[in-house]
Design a protein around this motif. Structure first.
Motif, PDB file in Angstrom:
ATOM      1  N   MET A  63       1.125  -1.346  -0.005  1.00  0.00           N
ATOM      2  CA  MET A  63       0.562   0.002   0.072  1.00  0.00           C
ATOM      3  C   MET A  63       0.662   1.619  -0.189  1.00  0.00           C
ATOM      4  N   LYS A  64       0.615   2.227  -0.663  1.00  0.00           N
ATOM      5  CA  LYS A  64       1.233   3.397  -0.446  1.00  0.00           C
ATOM      6  C   LYS A  64       0.380   4.344  -1.027  1.00  0.00           C
ATOM      7  N   ARG A  65       0.789   5.525  -0.208  1.00  0.00           N
ATOM      8  CA  ARG A  65       0.048   6.637  -0.443  1.00  0.00           C
ATOM      9  C   ARG A  65       0.565   7.747  -1.391  1.00  0.00           C
ATOM     10  N   TRP A  66      -0.255   8.286  -2.062  1.00  0.00           N
ATOM     11  CA  TRP A  66      -0.457   9.231  -3.001  1.00  0.00           C
ATOM     12  C   TRP A  66      -0.827  10.795  -2.687  1.00  0.00           C
ATOM     13  N   LYS A  67       0.003  11.685  -2.969  1.00  0.00           N
ATOM     14  CA  LYS A  67      -0.445  13.515  -2.743  1.00  0.00           C
ATOM     15  C   LYS A  67      -0.778  13.925  -4.189  1.00  0.00           C
ATOM     16  N   CYS A  68      -1.618  14.107  -4.012  1.00  0.00           N
ATOM     17  CA  CYS A  68      -1.920  15.349  -5.726  1.00  0.00           C
ATOM     18  C   CYS A  68      -2.343  16.024  -5.663  1.00  0.00           C
ATOM     19  N   ILE A  69      -1.761  17.774  -6.831  1.00  0.00           N
ATOM     20  CA  ILE A  69      -1.979  18.629  -6.708  1.00  0.00           C
ATOM     21  C   ILE A  69      -3.306  18.754  -7.634  1.00  0.00           C
ATOM     22  N   ILE A  70      -4.913  19.451  -7.197  1.00  0.00           N
ATOM     23  CA  ILE A  70      -4.986  19.270  -8.449  1.00  0.00           C
ATOM     24  C   ILE A  70      -6.229  20.199  -8.345  1.00  0.00           C
ATOM     25  N   SER A  71      -6.054  20.968  -9.768  1.00  0.00           N
ATOM     26  CA  SER A  71      -6.944  21.951 -10.880  1.00  0.00           C
ATOM     27  C   SER A  71      -8.069  21.586 -10.770  1.00  0.00           C
ATOM     28  N   TYR A  72      -9.299  23.057 -10.103  1.00  0.00           N
ATOM     29  CA  TYR A  72     -10.856  22.483 -11.376  1.00  0.00           C
ATOM     30  C   TYR A  72     -11.780  23.491 -10.630  1.00  0.00           C
ATOM     31  N   ASP A  73     -12.431  23.784 -11.894  1.00  0.00           N
ATOM     32  CA  ASP A  73     -13.654  24.615 -12.327  1.00  0.00           C
ATOM     33  C   ASP A  73     -14.995  23.939 -11.604  1.00  0.00           C
ATOM     34  N   GLY A  74     -14.976  25.314 -10.740  1.00  0.00           N
ATOM     35  CA  GLY A  74     -15.892  24.518  -9.623  1.00  0.00           C
ATOM     36  C   GLY A  74     -17.458  24.953 -10.519  1.00  0.00           C
ATOM     37  N   THR A  75     -17.183  25.682 -11.379  1.00  0.00           N
ATOM     38  CA  THR A  75     -18.422  26.170 -12.443  1.00  0.00           C
ATOM     39  C   THR A  75     -19.774  25.124 -12.397  1.00  0.00           C
ATOM     40  N   HIS A  76     -18.985  23.583 -12.652  1.00  0.00           N
ATOM     41  CA  HIS A  76     -20.238  22.708 -12.646  1.00  0.00           C
ATOM     42  C   HIS A  76     -20.455  21.443 -11.436  1.00  0.00           C
ATOM     43  N   PHE A  77     -19.463  21.596 -10.385  1.00  0.00           N
ATOM     44  CA  PHE A  77     -20.359  21.430  -8.854  1.00  0.00           C
ATOM     45  C   PHE A  77     -20.335  21.809  -8.180  1.00  0.00           C
ATOM     46  N   GLY A  78     -21.560  20.916  -7.536  1.00  0.00           N
ATOM     47  CA  GLY A  78     -22.132  20.843  -6.798  1.00  0.00           C
ATOM     48  C   GLY A  78     -21.251  21.339  -5.333  1.00  0.00           C
ATOM     49  N   GLY A  79     -19.450  21.195  -5.506  1.00  0.00           N
ATOM     50  CA  GLY A  79     -19.311  21.764  -3.944  1.00  0.00           C
ATOM     51  C   GLY A  79     -17.741  20.718  -4.428  1.00  0.00           C
ATOM     52  N   TYR A  80     -17.023  20.455  -3.495  1.00  0.00           N
ATOM     53  CA  TYR A  80     -15.649  18.949  -3.068  1.00  0.00           C
ATOM     54  C   TYR A  80     -16.452  18.337  -2.944  1.00  0.00           C
ATOM     55  N   GLN A  81     -16.836  18.287  -2.277  1.00  0.00           N
ATOM     56  CA  GLN A  81     -17.099  17.188  -0.901  1.00  0.00           C
ATOM     57  C   GLN A  81     -18.925  16.380  -1.547  1.00  0.00           C
ATOM     58  N   ILE A  82     -18.584  15.090  -2.064  1.00  0.00           N
ATOM     59  CA  ILE A  82     -19.841  14.017  -1.948  1.00  0.00           C
ATOM     60  C   ILE A  82     -20.775  14.631  -1.337  1.00  0.00           C
ATOM     61  N   GLN A  83     -22.250  14.345  -2.390  1.00  0.00           N
ATOM     62  CA  GLN A  83     -23.001  14.662  -1.482  1.00  0.00           C
ATOM     63  C   GLN A  83     -23.867  14.319  -2.304  1.00  0.00           C
ATOM     64  N   PRO A  84     -25.387  13.603  -1.670  1.00  0.00           N
ATOM     65  CA  PRO A  84     -26.554  12.535  -2.544  1.00  0.00           C
ATOM     66  C   PRO A  84     -26.890  13.858  -3.929  1.00  0.00           C
ATOM     67  N   ASN A  85     -27.278  13.168  -5.202  1.00  0.00           N
ATOM     68  CA  ASN A  85     -27.641  14.171  -5.965  1.00  0.00           C
ATOM     69  C   ASN A  85     -27.046  14.857  -6.747  1.00  0.00           C
ATOM     70  N   GLN A  86     -25.818  15.100  -6.441  1.00  0.00           N
ATOM     71  CA  GLN A  86     -24.356  16.296  -6.888  1.00  0.00           C
ATOM     72  C   GLN A  86     -23.714  15.379  -7.410  1.00  0.00           C
ATOM     73  N   ARG A  87     -22.773  16.375  -8.595  1.00  0.00           N
ATOM     74  CA  ARG A  87     -21.567  16.410  -8.653  1.00  0.00           C
ATOM     75  C   ARG A  87     -20.870  17.036  -8.443  1.00  0.00           C
ATOM     76  N   THR A  88     -19.940  16.119  -8.246  1.00  0.00           N
ATOM     77  CA  THR A  88     -18.686  16.743  -6.773  1.00  0.00           C
ATOM     78  C   THR A  88     -17.342  16.473  -7.775  1.00  0.00           C
ATOM     79  N   VAL A  89     -16.902  16.944  -6.751  1.00  0.00           N
ATOM     80  CA  VAL A  89     -14.973  16.777  -6.867  1.00  0.00           C
ATOM     81  C   VAL A  89     -14.807  15.498  -6.650  1.00  0.00           C
ATOM     82  N   GLN A  90     -14.959  15.477  -5.203  1.00  0.00           N
ATOM     83  CA  GLN A  90     -14.600  14.376  -4.736  1.00  0.00           C
ATOM     84  C   GLN A  90     -15.672  12.733  -4.959  1.00  0.00           C
TER      85      GLN A  90
END
Lengths: 247, 247
Positions: free
Chosen positions: A1-28
């Motif tokens: 098992m290895k742990r990976w760190k990522c630096i990510i960019s996202y365009d927040g326009t079409h997300f219901g935010g970062y965190q998982i939520q029901p019935n929403q498109r999210t980054v997570q």
């Protein structure tokens, strides 16, 4: 098992935010969906430095996850970018040891807030900066920025719904930068409360317009009451710019 | 009946191009739909300086239309901007006399083409510049730009499907500008054929990469054959920047 760190960019326009939520498109949700595919149905949990709200962008969000897959660094970057939708980009992948945690290891964050002050609307920046076509007194804003820097209880500058008890944070940098067609606020601190940057920006804009005097900042901080500060600036001008870790 | 000239911007990302086509969302379609509403069901025809393809942007497209409505200049601008979708912005409205024609009165056009050369993908410019992360020889490109300037038969630099017989055009300016994270081509001419800017840009990129020598330009022009020039650069880097009229 290895742990990976990522630096990510996202365009927040079409997300219901970062965190998982029901019935929403999210980054997570998108990240975990792609990792699930790569791991043939084994769910992989993604941990971020913190959430961002709907419409808020990230230039340098940080996440980590653990995986049994034997992929090299560049392999992860290519595979993830190939499978992710085009409003998320993996900028950097790095193997880290198991003590690294995207949220708990973070020692600070930088946010930027972009404002278009030109009178004309601009179709190309409509989701990427806040259009605020009013004359602003830069000097008054700079005076106010000096006063929010440092260690304070920021109760007056966070959402009234904030559940965290300890609202003392330190702002290391609070700068007003000149940008194309407008201005940009740069905020660096050891941590930011819910809506804190957006309320700080909203208050600064009221000061810049002369609706409040810059010298009101200490009494707003003292009052520890959300009703004392300005309105919350909209999400689409806000960028999580980078997350700092001790190396 | 008054004739109105408008300078408009649009984000070409979610349009099937400027011109009305069945089953496509188009800029002209949106403009005429809004004018139909404002005129209580009477159709109003919108004339543009020219078409733009799917994915191509406009910073300064020019249109005209005739209307019996008694609205002041600012009233038109406000009403149209309020009713149009947010990927079209009316930048300027002006009353013109009946001899003005957005297409036939145009004496020249400026196009820009934006290229991101930074190696990293950028999520915020993915629809607004062409990501071309290869080293380019600026001096070679500048030599080639000098050679396409002037009056030439541009048959080799337009789509093989071009139906217009007279393919002689004059390019007044062909410049390479340095921009954030990349470069920008500026093209000013008395007229441009179908795909001409995109083929010119594609050819310039091949020259910049050393796949062709800049001195090949005269023989490409001489040959009058589309197969002699480079590939067509993608639409999303292209902007109709402004349209010139005699005043």
């Amino acid at each position: 098992m290895k742990r990976w760190k990522c630096i990510i960019s996202y365009d927040g326009t079409h997300f219901g935010g970062y965190q998982i939520q029901p019935n929403q498109r999210t980054v997570q949700g998108e990240l975990e969906r792609v990792l699930l595919q790569m791991h043939k149905g084994d769910p992989i949990r993604v941990v971020a430095s913190g959430r961002t709200d709907a419409g808020v962008h990230a230039y340098g969000q940080v996440i980590h996850f653990d995986s049994p897959l034997q992929l090299p660094t560049e392999g992860w970057k290519k595979a993830l970018n190939a499978m992710l939708p085009d409003d998320i980009v993996i900028r950097q992948v790095q193997e880290v040891n198991a003590s690294f945690h995207a949220r708990f290891s973070a020692v600070g964050k930088e946010y930027r807030y972009k404002i278009r002050t030109a009178s004309e609307q601009d179709v190309f920046s409509r989701y990427y900066s806040y259009h605020y076509p009013y004359p602003l007194n830069d000097e008054a804003i700079k005076q106010a920025l000096q006063l929010v820097k440092g260690t304070h209880d920021f109760t007056s500058f966070c959402s009234a719904k904030t559940e965290i008890e300890d609202r003392v944070r330190t702002i290391y940098e609070a700068n007003l930068l000149v940008a194309d067609d407008g201005i940009e606020f740069q905020w660096i601190g050891n941590g930011f409360l819910y809506n804190m940057v957006r309320i700080l920006v909203g208050t600064m804009l009221e000061i810049g317009q002369g609706k409040r005097h810059w010298s009101c900042i200490p009494s707003i901080l003292e009052g520890r009451d959300r009703r004392l500060s300005g309105r919350t600036a909209p999400p689409h001008g806000l960028y999580l710019w980078q997350v700092f870790y001790d190396n």
